[in-house]
Write an enzyme that holds these catalytic residues in place. Sequence first.
Site, short mmCIF file in Angstrom:
data_model
loop_
_atom_site.label_atom_id
_atom_site.label_comp_id
_atom_site.label_asym_id
_atom_site.label_seq_id
_atom_site.Cartn_x
_atom_site.Cartn_y
_atom_site.Cartn_z
N ASP A 91 0.87 -1.17 0.00
CA ASP A 91 0.00 0.00 0.00
C ASP A 91 0.91 1.23 0.00
O ASP A 91 1.96 1.22 0.64
CB ASP A 91 -0.85 0.05 1.27
CG ASP A 91 -1.96 -0.99 1.29
OD1 ASP A 91 -2.00 -1.85 0.39
OD2 ASP A 91 -2.78 -0.94 2.23
N SER A 233 7.79 5.24 5.57
CA SER A 233 8.83 4.48 4.90
C SER A 233 8.64 4.58 3.39
O SER A 233 7.67 5.15 2.91
CB SER A 233 8.79 3.01 5.32
OG SER A 233 8.65 2.88 6.72
#
Length: 268
Positions: A91, A233
């Site tokens: 995602d 991230s």
Amino acid sequence: MGSLEFLYKTVLGRVLLRPLVSRSVSAFSGALMDARWSKILIKSFAKKNGINTDDYLLGNVKCFNDFFCRKIKDGRRPVDMAASSLISPCDGLLSAYKIDGEGTVLNVKQSTFNIDSLLRDRELSRRFDGGYALVYRLCVDHYHRYIWFDSGHKLEDRHIQGVYHTVRPVALYERPVFIENTRDYSVIDTANFGRCVQMEVGAMLVGRIVNEKPLPGRVRRGEEKGHFEYGGSTIIVLVPQGVAELRGDLTGGEETPVKMGEQIGSAI
């Protein structure tokens, strides 16, 4: 001016920023999120970030990091298994960039860098001249587990130690984040897209990048590759020239929300 703008755009802020992006601060933050008391943070975090907890397996959550790297229920992220499909490994917010055949220069939110610096392997980086760099930015509300985007044989993982800048746009405008941050990557001889790279980039307050198969061996599309612990991230996938065509809505360099397992392009 927000806190991140202060840290990245002012002289005093840049001085204060240095220890905040260090490995020790990131490790300390990770340790705090592993503590049992951190479980009290989960409810407000989920509400603030609009996380639908019904999608996840939460029976064994003992601390905040357990929740952050929670596993999703079967069927909530179907994986396109067609050999011709290029899929998203996670995602995230996807930006797709054509790699320059001369300098292999990428421009991500005005953060310019080259593939040589990203990989620290000139021979390998040359393989991606004219190909694509697929940059997936994960925010704190995203699912932080990721899969192999294709089946094949991987080489031993490579680790590059660096610092832990945030991957939010404010930092990308000011710093060459992806070549300064700590990162791990796998070189994969894929079944459908040639020799590719799948890379995980750590970010501010990310305690750990946890990969399940660091050693050489076979991998399978849709199999879990690993997960990030607390913090935003980035995942970067490099594909060589002439092996894939991207969806039309992904070619402008703008961030597009995608889900793990979703088709983002097709083999040529």
